[in-house]
Design an enzyme around this catalytic site. Structure first.
Site, PDB file in Angstrom:
ATOM      1  N   PHE A  65       0.856  -1.188   0.000  1.00 57.04           N
ATOM      2  CA  PHE A  65       0.000   0.000   0.000  1.00 57.04           C
ATOM      3  C   PHE A  65       0.889   1.234   0.000  1.00 57.04           C
ATOM      4  O   PHE A  65       2.088   1.145   0.291  1.00 57.04           O
ATOM      5  CB  PHE A  65      -0.934  -0.015   1.229  1.00 57.04           C
ATOM      6  N   GLN A 110      -8.122  14.795   2.654  1.00 52.97           N
ATOM      7  CA  GLN A 110      -7.418  13.914   1.722  1.00 52.97           C
ATOM      8  C   GLN A 110      -8.148  13.749   0.388  1.00 52.97           C
ATOM      9  O   GLN A 110      -9.333  13.421   0.360  1.00 52.97           O
ATOM     10  CB  GLN A 110      -7.254  12.528   2.348  1.00 52.97           C
ATOM     11  N   HIS A 134      -8.017  11.318  -2.722  1.00 54.30           N
ATOM     12  CA  HIS A 134      -7.494  10.005  -3.106  1.00 54.30           C
ATOM     13  C   HIS A 134      -7.110  10.065  -4.577  1.00 54.30           C
ATOM     14  O   HIS A 134      -7.844  10.621  -5.386  1.00 54.30           O
ATOM     15  CB  HIS A 134      -8.578   8.944  -2.878  1.00 54.30           C
ATOM     16  N   LEU A 144     -14.647   5.324  -5.738  1.00 49.62           N
ATOM     17  CA  LEU A 144     -13.260   4.966  -5.430  1.00 49.62           C
ATOM     18  C   LEU A 144     -12.802   3.725  -6.193  1.00 49.62           C
ATOM     19  O   LEU A 144     -13.508   2.722  -6.256  1.00 49.62           O
ATOM     20  CB  LEU A 144     -13.145   4.680  -3.932  1.00 49.62           C
ATOM     21  N   GLU A 169      -6.708   1.763  -3.629  1.00 51.51           N
ATOM     22  CA  GLU A 169      -5.253   1.811  -3.730  1.00 51.51           C
ATOM     23  C   GLU A 169      -4.677   0.399  -3.889  1.00 51.51           C
ATOM     24  O   GLU A 169      -3.554   0.224  -4.365  1.00 51.51           O
ATOM     25  CB  GLU A 169      -4.714   2.466  -2.452  1.00 51.51           C
ATOM     26  N   ARG A 211      -0.550   9.426  -0.579  1.00 47.77           N
ATOM     27  CA  ARG A 211      -1.676   9.899  -1.406  1.00 47.77           C
ATOM     28  C   ARG A 211      -1.578  11.376  -1.765  1.00 47.77           C
ATOM     29  O   ARG A 211      -1.935  11.769  -2.876  1.00 47.77           O
ATOM     30  CB  ARG A 211      -2.993   9.640  -0.663  1.00 47.77           C
ATOM     31  N   HIS A 245     -11.801  12.171  -0.288  1.00 45.91           N
ATOM     32  CA  HIS A 245     -11.927  10.807   0.222  1.00 45.91           C
ATOM     33  C   HIS A 245     -12.013  10.725   1.738  1.00 45.91           C
ATOM     34  O   HIS A 245     -12.711   9.876   2.284  1.00 45.91           O
ATOM     35  CB  HIS A 245     -10.708  10.015  -0.256  1.00 45.91           C
ATOM     36  N   ARG A 294      -3.152  10.894   5.675  1.00 44.28           N
ATOM     37  CA  ARG A 294      -3.313   9.524   6.168  1.00 44.28           C
ATOM     38  C   ARG A 294      -2.762   8.527   5.162  1.00 44.28           C
ATOM     39  O   ARG A 294      -3.005   8.666   3.959  1.00 44.28           O
ATOM     40  CB  ARG A 294      -4.797   9.231   6.389  1.00 44.28           C
TER      41      ARG A 294
HETATM   42  C1  FAD Z   1     -15.025   4.027  -0.453  1.00 46.67           C
HETATM   43  C2  FAD Z   1     -14.110   4.011   0.743  1.00 46.67           C
HETATM   44  C3  FAD Z   1     -13.112   3.059   0.843  1.00 46.67           C
HETATM   45  C4  FAD Z   1     -12.251   3.046   1.946  1.00 46.67           C
HETATM   46  N1  FAD Z   1     -11.284   2.086   2.034  1.00 46.67           N
HETATM   47  C5  FAD Z   1     -10.484   2.034   3.127  1.00 46.67           C
HETATM   48  C6  FAD Z   1      -9.528   0.996   3.294  1.00 46.67           C
HETATM   49  O1  FAD Z   1      -9.406   0.085   2.464  1.00 46.67           O
HETATM   50  N2  FAD Z   1      -8.745   1.007   4.387  1.00 46.67           N
HETATM   51  C7  FAD Z   1      -8.846   1.982   5.346  1.00 46.67           C
HETATM   52  O2  FAD Z   1      -8.114   1.931   6.339  1.00 46.67           O
HETATM   53  N3  FAD Z   1      -9.770   2.964   5.225  1.00 46.67           N
HETATM   54  C8  FAD Z   1     -10.584   3.007   4.148  1.00 46.67           C
HETATM   55  N4  FAD Z   1     -11.524   4.003   4.042  1.00 46.67           N
HETATM   56  C9  FAD Z   1     -11.725   4.922   5.166  1.00 46.67           C
HETATM   57  C10 FAD Z   1     -12.503   4.209   6.270  1.00 46.67           C
HETATM   58  O3  FAD Z   1     -13.391   3.290   5.695  1.00 46.67           O
HETATM   59  C11 FAD Z   1     -13.297   5.158   7.139  1.00 46.67           C
HETATM   60  O4  FAD Z   1     -12.489   6.200   7.585  1.00 46.67           O
HETATM   61  C12 FAD Z   1     -13.850   4.413   8.360  1.00 46.67           C
HETATM   62  O5  FAD Z   1     -14.530   3.253   7.957  1.00 46.67           O
HETATM   63  C13 FAD Z   1     -14.750   5.285   9.189  1.00 46.67           C
HETATM   64  O6  FAD Z   1     -15.332   4.490  10.177  1.00 46.67           O
HETATM   65  P1  FAD Z   1     -16.144   5.130  11.349  1.00 46.67           P
HETATM   66  O7  FAD Z   1     -16.555   4.010  12.246  1.00 46.67           O
HETATM   67  O8  FAD Z   1     -15.377   6.236  11.950  1.00 46.67           O
HETATM   68  O9  FAD Z   1     -17.429   5.793  10.671  1.00 46.67           O
HETATM   69  P2  FAD Z   1     -18.534   5.236   9.641  1.00 46.67           P
HETATM   70  O10 FAD Z   1     -18.280   3.868   9.187  1.00 46.67           O
HETATM   71  O11 FAD Z   1     -18.697   6.288   8.614  1.00 46.67           O
HETATM   72  O12 FAD Z   1     -19.832   5.176  10.541  1.00 46.67           O
HETATM   73  C14 FAD Z   1     -20.473   6.341  11.023  1.00 46.67           C
HETATM   74  C15 FAD Z   1     -21.678   5.928  11.850  1.00 46.67           C
HETATM   75  O13 FAD Z   1     -22.235   7.066  12.491  1.00 46.67           O
HETATM   76  C16 FAD Z   1     -23.641   7.045  12.362  1.00 46.67           C
HETATM   77  N5  FAD Z   1     -24.121   8.434  12.445  1.00 46.67           N
HETATM   78  C17 FAD Z   1     -23.612   9.521  11.804  1.00 46.67           C
HETATM   79  N6  FAD Z   1     -24.335  10.621  12.138  1.00 46.67           N
HETATM   80  C18 FAD Z   1     -25.300  10.215  12.999  1.00 46.67           C
HETATM   81  C19 FAD Z   1     -26.359  10.870  13.694  1.00 46.67           C
HETATM   82  N7  FAD Z   1     -26.607  12.184  13.542  1.00 46.67           N
HETATM   83  N8  FAD Z   1     -27.153  10.130  14.485  1.00 46.67           N
HETATM   84  C20 FAD Z   1     -26.960   8.789  14.634  1.00 46.67           C
HETATM   85  N9  FAD Z   1     -25.978   8.119  13.992  1.00 46.67           N
HETATM   86  C21 FAD Z   1     -25.159   8.825  13.200  1.00 46.67           C
HETATM   87  C22 FAD Z   1     -23.878   6.392  11.008  1.00 46.67           C
HETATM   88  O14 FAD Z   1     -25.171   5.861  10.928  1.00 46.67           O
HETATM   89  C23 FAD Z   1     -22.810   5.295  11.036  1.00 46.67           C
HETATM   90  O15 FAD Z   1     -23.284   4.169  11.736  1.00 46.67           O
HETATM   91  C24 FAD Z   1     -12.398   4.020   2.954  1.00 46.67           C
HETATM   92  C25 FAD Z   1     -13.407   4.965   2.859  1.00 46.67           C
HETATM   93  C26 FAD Z   1     -14.243   4.974   1.759  1.00 46.67           C
HETATM   94  C27 FAD Z   1     -15.289   6.048   1.680  1.00 46.67           C
END
Ligand code: FAD
Length: 563
Positions: free
Chosen positions: A113, A229, A231, A241, A244, A275, A342, A377
């Protein structure tokens, strides 16, 4: 009124990991999410998760790569914790059922990566987030007696007692429109990032900065907000997306002259530089007229270099994305991509246990800024961040609640939030439509607060964001009902996105240097003498207030960054 020791807002990886950790300690735990948990954006994570598992690897090497990737803005104490705890966390995931890819010898396979000095990304094809999220959800169901789930509940405000401690939330049941007060000894925000502030973005429609704005509104500082960031490989048509992992497997980037231009920008790491570096290189090629496509707006990502069998096995999701969204068979022809929004490195400032300066309020995952990512990141470090700091926040909040009485939150805010929602629903059509304002915001951020920035553009963005904040006060929606009224929630989310955008723009204007994802064409050099510090943003009466905090340096002194 429902009351819990630990109430977690958000059920992506950070939230679910926090819930499981807190439940293990015996606290009464609840997790709340505005969508069904497995529809959280974490489900879209493709490429993988970093950990120094290989016997030839060392967590210190992972930590150094992360520090360098952050352009020396990351806090090294937090980075040491994340990288040293990574192998144990990935093993834990395997033990509870995540089917990480194994090589022919039967060992965990690790892919290359960006910005990493060796292969250290564990993966499940290119659906790693989905695989982990579903296994955690199984664990939550198994623990249903210890973890209450409020699925499809939307939090509108955080509650504080007279002394400023966080003591619960107000939330709306999305299904019925009913509002309720929830008491909690500790609230953990795990609400994800704010990608929808930009258009296009790789982020799902639900990623609207709710937690960041809610924490900011009750006085919590935001940190590193200027660091957004882009991507390097997102589809030109719609911002989707292309992981990577494709470059990790050997795909290359080509300009209109068929040149592998990364040779000029990062001769050692080439396409696998960090990135920020790759996105800038692509944007430079496009701006200098060597882009591909009808208007020279893209770059070719050539995945045909990867053996077809391997692509079909390890990158199957992007094979489908290429076909369905760009009409391209990536195993046979290059696909047109460009840099796209991203991830946000910034967020709610926390310590290494997820605690914010507001007592009783924690944050973990993309909503938070510990800061392990600093200015940029590394790919596959975010899933790791969500799990390590989600777990630590869950454990810490549970321990704190064991010696506390249940608070009684004030209920007046419930009436205010309900009245606000009613007033949005009742608005006539004299103002602008919510979705129109959101689109203008996204386009503005993508134009002026992107890979390259300068004072003039940032001033313009600031002016537009302030006007849109005004216009949002009278913006109207169509749905006047109570059942699943996503329209009205969209209006509330717009307010959150505007707060996030304002913080991003103010911080980007403040940082008069180039570091990580912030490249100022008017200040093109990194300037450690003046800017080796975090920018903190807090809410003030006339908008965002700026202050600074030091970067924690343990073993790695800042040096010139080359790939
Ligand atoms: C397409 C894509 C691919 C990616 N690939 C990778 C990867 O391969 N490796 C890597 O390390 N990172 C990757 N990332 C980044 C990574 O996936 C995210 O940064 C990470 O998953 C975020 O997780 P989280 O638990 O912080 O939030 P999220 O998974 O975004 O969850 C947020 C939660 O908060 C809840 N929520 C939000 N607002 C409210 C509200 N007002 N009331 C109640 N609930 C609420 C939502 O319902 C959800 O359950 C990727 C991101 C994307 C977009």
């Amino acid at each position: 009124m429902p009351a819990h020791d630990v109430l977690i807002i958000g059920a992506g990886l950070a939230g679910q990991r926090a819930a499981l950790a807190a439940a293990t300690s015996g606290s009464s735990v609840a997790i709340m999410s505005k969508v069904h948990p497995v529809r959280s954006h974490s489900v879209a994570a493709a490429g993988g998760i970093n950990a120094a598992i290989n016997v030839a690897d060392d967590w210190r090497s992972h930590a150094y790569d992360t520090v360098k990737g952050s352009d020396f803005l990351g806090d090294q104490d937090a980075i040491e914790i994340m990288c040293s705890e990574a192998p144990g966390e990935v093993m834990h995931l395997e033990h509870i059922g995540v089917t990480f890819h194994r090589n022919e010898k039967g060992e965990l396979d690790l892919r290359a990566f960006g910005g990493a000095s060796m292969n250290r990304t564990a993966y499940v094809a290119d659906i790693t987030g989905q695989a982990i999220l579903h296994v955690l959800y199984e664990q939550l169901m198994k623990n249903h007696e210890r973890v209450e789930r409020y699925e499809e509940w939307f939090v509108t405000s955080l509650l504080q007692d007279d002394s400023g401690r966080c003591c619960g939330v107000i939330a709306r049941d999305v299904r019925t429109g009913r509002m309720e007060v929830f008491a909690a000894k500790n609230v953990i925000l795990a609400c994800g990032g704010a990608g929808q502030t930009y258009r296009p973005t790789t982020n799902a429609l639900i990623v609207t900065g709710d937690g960041i704005a809610q924490a900011y509104r009750v006085g919590a500082p935001l940190m590193d907000m200027e660091m957004v960031q882009y991507h390097p490989t997102t589809l030109v048509e719609n911002g989707l997306l292309i992981t990577e992992g494709a470059r990790g497997e050997g795909a290359v980037l080509l300009n209109s002259e068929g040149e592998r231009f990364m040779e000029k920008y990062a001769p050692n790491k080439m396409e696998l530089a960090s990135r920020d570096v790759v996105s800038r290189a692509e944007q430079t090629e496009i701006l200098e007229g060597r882009g591909v496509g009808a208007h020279g707006e893209g770059i070719y990502l050539d995945i045909t270099k990867v053996p077809r069998k391997r692509t079909l096995e390890a990158l199957r999701e992007i094979v489908n994305i290429g076909k369905d969204f760009a009409g391209v068979d990536i195993t046979r022809e290059p696909i047109m991509i460009r840099p796209g929004q991203h991830y946000i490195m910034g967020g709610v400032k926390t310590d290494v246990n997820g605690a914010t300066p507001i007592e009783g309020l924690y944050a973990a995952g993309e909503v938070a800024c510990v800061s392990v990512h600093g200015g940029n990141r590394l790919g596959a470090n975010s899933l790791l961040d969500t799990l390590i700091f989600g777990r630590r926040a869950g454990e810490h909040a549970a321990a704190r609640s064991s010696s506390m009485a249940m608070p009684t939150p004030p209920e007046a805010q419930l009436r205010d939030d309900a009245a606000k929602i009613d007033s949005i629903i009742a608005r006539d059509r004299s103002g602008r439509r919510v979705s129109e304002i959101k689109d203008e915001l996204g386009d503005t951020m993508n134009k002026y607060v992107a890979v390259y920035r300068d004072e003039q553009g940032l001033d313009k963005a600031h002016e537009v964001v302030r006007r849109l904040k005004d216009e949002a006060q009278s913006a109207y929606i169509d749905d006047r009902g109570t059942v699943f009224n996503q329209d009205v929630l969209g209006a509330i989310e717009l307010g959150y996105m505007l707060d996030c955008a304002e913080a991003i723009v103010v911080a980007a204007l403040e940082r008069k240097e180039s570091r990580g994802a912030q490249f100022r064409t008017d200040y093109p050099e990194r300037n450690d003498d003046e800017w080796l510090k975090h920018i903190d943003i807090t809410v003030g009466t006339d908008g965002p207030q700026v202050s600074y905090s030091p970067v924690t340096i343990t073993q790695w002194q800042p040096e010139e960054r080359k790939y």
